[in-house]
Structure formats: C-alpha cells, structure tokens
Design a protein around this motif. Sequence first.
Motif, PDB file in Angstrom:
ATOM      1  N   PRO A 142       1.351  -1.107  -0.236  1.00 37.42           N
ATOM      2  CA  PRO A 142      -0.285   0.089   0.041  1.00 37.42           C
ATOM      3  C   PRO A 142       0.792   1.119   0.367  1.00 37.42           C
ATOM      4  O   PRO A 142       2.118   1.148   0.622  1.00 37.42           O
ATOM      5  CB  PRO A 142      -0.479  -0.077   1.561  1.00 37.42           C
ATOM      6  CG  PRO A 142      -0.254  -1.442   1.920  1.00 37.42           C
ATOM      7  CD  PRO A 142       1.183  -1.766   1.275  1.00 37.42           C
ATOM      8  N   VAL A 143       0.246   2.546  -0.441  1.00 34.44           N
ATOM      9  CA  VAL A 143       1.218   4.272  -1.187  1.00 34.44           C
ATOM     10  C   VAL A 143       0.188   4.608  -0.861  1.00 34.44           C
ATOM     11  O   VAL A 143      -1.226   4.676  -1.374  1.00 34.44           O
ATOM     12  CB  VAL A 143       1.517   3.852  -2.069  1.00 34.44           C
ATOM     13  CG1 VAL A 143       2.863   4.948  -2.382  1.00 34.44           C
ATOM     14  CG2 VAL A 143       2.496   2.991  -2.118  1.00 34.44           C
ATOM     15  N   ALA A 144      -0.052   5.437  -0.025  1.00 34.12           N
ATOM     16  CA  ALA A 144      -0.620   6.823   0.815  1.00 34.12           C
ATOM     17  C   ALA A 144      -0.002   7.998  -0.259  1.00 34.12           C
ATOM     18  O   ALA A 144       0.789   8.202  -0.459  1.00 34.12           O
ATOM     19  CB  ALA A 144      -0.791   7.134   2.060  1.00 34.12           C
ATOM     20  N   ALA A 145      -1.336   7.951  -1.391  1.00 34.06           N
ATOM     21  CA  ALA A 145      -0.527   8.845  -2.463  1.00 34.06           C
ATOM     22  C   ALA A 145      -1.200   9.903  -2.565  1.00 34.06           C
ATOM     23  O   ALA A 145      -2.965  10.895  -1.902  1.00 34.06           O
ATOM     24  CB  ALA A 145      -1.155   8.460  -3.712  1.00 34.06           C
ATOM     25  N   THR A 146      -0.215  11.027  -1.903  1.00 32.72           N
ATOM     26  CA  THR A 146      -1.268  12.690  -1.532  1.00 32.72           C
ATOM     27  C   THR A 146      -0.051  13.784  -1.968  1.00 32.72           C
ATOM     28  O   THR A 146       1.170  13.753  -2.277  1.00 32.72           O
ATOM     29  CB  THR A 146      -1.752  12.593  -0.035  1.00 32.72           C
ATOM     30  OG1 THR A 146      -2.496  13.644   0.018  1.00 32.72           O
ATOM     31  CG2 THR A 146      -0.034  12.545   0.996  1.00 32.72           C
ATOM     32  N   ALA A 147      -0.407  14.924  -2.848  1.00 28.51           N
ATOM     33  CA  ALA A 147      -0.606  15.657  -2.670  1.00 28.51           C
ATOM     34  C   ALA A 147       0.215  16.731  -1.518  1.00 28.51           C
ATOM     35  O   ALA A 147      -0.447  16.961  -1.007  1.00 28.51           O
ATOM     36  CB  ALA A 147      -0.851  16.752  -3.441  1.00 28.51           C
ATOM     37  N   LEU A 148       1.625  17.500  -0.789  1.00 28.38           N
ATOM     38  CA  LEU A 148       2.118  17.550   0.017  1.00 28.38           C
ATOM     39  C   LEU A 148       2.340  19.483  -0.451  1.00 28.38           C
ATOM     40  O   LEU A 148       2.763  19.936   0.390  1.00 28.38           O
ATOM     41  CB  LEU A 148       3.174  16.478   0.472  1.00 28.38           C
ATOM     42  CG  LEU A 148       3.087  15.460   1.133  1.00 28.38           C
ATOM     43  CD1 LEU A 148       3.577  14.477   1.375  1.00 28.38           C
ATOM     44  CD2 LEU A 148       1.757  14.906   1.934  1.00 28.38           C
ATOM     45  N   SER A 149       2.933  19.475  -1.992  1.00 23.61           N
ATOM     46  CA  SER A 149       3.030  21.390  -2.162  1.00 23.61           C
ATOM     47  C   SER A 149       2.762  21.097  -3.432  1.00 23.61           C
ATOM     48  O   SER A 149       3.049  20.150  -4.082  1.00 23.61           O
ATOM     49  CB  SER A 149       4.386  21.215  -1.161  1.00 23.61           C
ATOM     50  OG  SER A 149       5.314  20.084  -2.363  1.00 23.61           O
TER      51      SER A 149
END
Length: 484
Positions: free
Chosen positions: A117-124
């Motif tokens: 599993p990978v948490a894909a999220t825009a951090l910047s």
Amino acid sequence: VFFSVLPAHAHVGSKDVFQEVHAGPYKLYVTIRPPIVIPGVATLEVRSSGAALDSIEATPTPMTGEGAEHPPTADVLNRSKDDPNFYTGSLWLMANGSWEVRLKMQGKGGTQMSAIPVAATALSTLKMQRGVAAFLVVFGIFLVTGMASLIGSIVGEARLPPGERPSLQQQRKGTVATVVSLLFLALLLWFGNAWWNLEAVATSLKIYQPLSLQPILNGNALRLLVGSPAKAESDGHEERGTNHDFIPDHGKMMHLYAIREPEMDVAFHLHPALHGSEFDLDLPEMPAGKYALYGDVVHGNGFPETLVTKLEVRGDMKGAPLAADDGSGRPAPLSAGMLGNNYRLPDGYSMVWDAPSSLQANTGYEVRFRLLDAQGKDASDVRPYLGMAGHAAFVKTDGTVFAHVHPGGSAAMAAVMLANGNNDTEMDGMSEMDNMPGMVMPQQPLSNTVTFPYGFPSVGRYRIFVQMKHGDTVETATFDAMVH
C-alpha cells in the motif's frame, strides 16, 4: 489543557514506504518513494535476497473503487548491471488517495504476487526554477516585441514596392499598429496570468490537509475529538469527511504515542477506544509536562493518517494502571547526551541495538534490536506484542518526523491486508493477520531479535522507542541515532 494542530499525514515527515515482501521463495526489501505532487512519479528500489529472480513487474492501482478493477499495463523493473539482485523503476500515481503497487515476481520459484500500500497525496506545489523562469521571461519579451514589430511592419510597409521607403503617414500607421498590438498582447498576457493564478489556487486546494485532533482532559479522562479539515472536500480525500470509516490496525482503532517535550524523557504507547468520531482513554499515571500526541489511524479504503496535537498535563497525574497492551518508558533526557546501544530496562532485562557504524539519510536499513534477560543472555520468553515481534517509533528530536514502524515495514498492517485481498478488518489481530508479513502466532516461540525496515528521511538526531514483550511485560527501550 491546550491544543494545536500540526501538519501531518501517514506518518509525519516520513512519506517513503519501506517494506519487506515474503512471497513464496522470494524475499524482497522494497523502497517506494511517493511524489510530493499528484499526479507525479513514484520511484521504486527493490533488493532481492531469496530465490533467484528473472524479472519483477510493478503495477500501480487505486486500492478501492473502479480504478482498482482496471489496472494499467505493468512496468518491468530495471535490473542493475552491477548488482543482479537490485531493481529500480518508476510509476505514475495519478490521483490522491490510497494506492497499491502490485508486484509480480517470476523466477526459479515460479510466479508470485504481492501488493504494497502507498498513500498518494499532494504535499506541496513545485515552484519553477529561477533559471527556467528567467529564460521564459526573456524569450516571452522577445516573442511579444517581435510579434508587435511584425504587425507594425505589415501595416506600414508590407504593400510598398521593393526599395521604396514608407511615407510619414505609413510610418505613423505602423507605429500605431505596433502600440495597439503591444496593448492587445499585454491584455492577453494579463488574462493568461489570471487563468494561471486560478489554476494555482485550485491546485493548492488539493494539497493534503490532515484531520484535526482536539484533546479535552478531565482529570485523567482524555477525549480526542476528530474533525474534518476545512479543505476535506477539495483535497482529493473526500472519503475522510465523515470520520466514521476507521478500521482496526493490529486490533486497535488508534495507536497513540504521547512523548513529553522538549526532552523526550517520557513516552507512552496507548490505545484509545473509538466512539463515533471521538476517541476516549483513561490516561495512566503521567508526570507533569507538555506532550506531543501522535495518533495513527487507518481509513476503510486503506488510507493511513497520523493525527497530531499537543497536550499539557499540569501537575503529576494519578491515573489508571497501564492496560495490558500499553507501554511506557522513561529514558534519560536529550540534554543528558546520546543514549548508548545497550538500554537497561527496569526489571533487569536489557535491549541491544545492532547499530551500523553510520546512518545516512534517505537510505533504507534493517534496524535490528535484541532483547536480553537479566543474566545478559538471549531472552527465551519473548511473546508477540499486538500480534508482532515488536513495534518501533522513530521520532526526530525537533518533532518534524514521526514514524510508527512494524517488523514487516512502515505501511499500516490494515492497509497491507486490504492491498493483498483480505477485507476482513473486524478481527482481533491474530487470525487472518497471522499470514501477513511480520505477524506471528501467539503459541510459537519467538526469537529475541526484531528487525524494522526503515530509512531516516533527513539529517539530524532521532530518538527510537522500541517495544517488545516477554511474559506479560511490555518493555520500552530507547535509543538515539545521529543521521548524516
């Protein structure tokens, strides 16, 4: 009591995934480095130490929803020419949310499958490099002035016979056409810049916003109120809006670490109960001070979050006894200097860290610890702690990094189960989980050694809180690491 919300995500300041994969005869150490912008490219590094492999294929897919049923074409990882057991690759993650990287391994041991599993999220958002910006400004000025000059020449001189000079009236027409063209092009640039700014604002709204966590302390009764971030409907994580989709991880709805600041000389690993969107807990005996709270939760789609807040305990708290699955430790304060690699525990046992000679940032390690009995021999009464050989929290001393890691890796076990096709999340942590990497059966004898796959994300000093269980005692040992 006071509280404040800090930036957080799945772990804090530690986005990379370090995971051990055991699939048939194959053993892999996998590092996945998600991008900080979405869509973006994640990089993979895989080291094989099991049966010989012919190839590894990787496929990124959303963990749930329609996209999970229609994966893209798999990418074949590149094998190193210098090291045949080392593979690299890159994968596009196209949307925020909970993803999985499906690995297909082929070799002498046949074909095996596994998923991480990978948490894909825009951090910047990424800023344009100054050199590129300067080039584009100069080139843009050249194009605008050139186009205006060209239009002026067309109006003032295009119809003249070769060699004939334009009259004063024609020159004036050309000048007017040049000025009007410049004004028109400037207006187009203004509208283009306004459109770009709107797109930038829309993109910034998609940057990950953590759920809020508000502590309310009454005596030793702690309530943790979970709230939606203001941008929950626009950051691509709309599924978090209800706050009622949490699933158990190791049989617990939340793993809460409370670490006293700034000396990090008191640490607790606690497990509040969930009621609606509120977690409740009777705190144990705690010395006065200000604590950083890190609460690990997992959503129903496998997306993990670490909810962060602060808590102040005014006066020593006379609390309840520690629950059977809770742990605590009281190491020497940071100001006393670096802790050694042999930590003496209150009951005479000790824990030893087999530390490498040096630690480098952004490098994956197998961080190994050994539990010794009161005679300094390998402990023979080691038992599973929350279904695993141990738990560890890697915390940077400035508070910018927190990672709760298991022997199988840094991914949440509930997310690992979902990624590998086990949707039964209502278990007590011991049945179906026994077949997952890092999980151990309660009746089997355990080694006194536990290993955690992890890579320190930045340079600096870290404090590592390691928990193992022997008999009915949960031990918490503490070590310091200096990362270069």
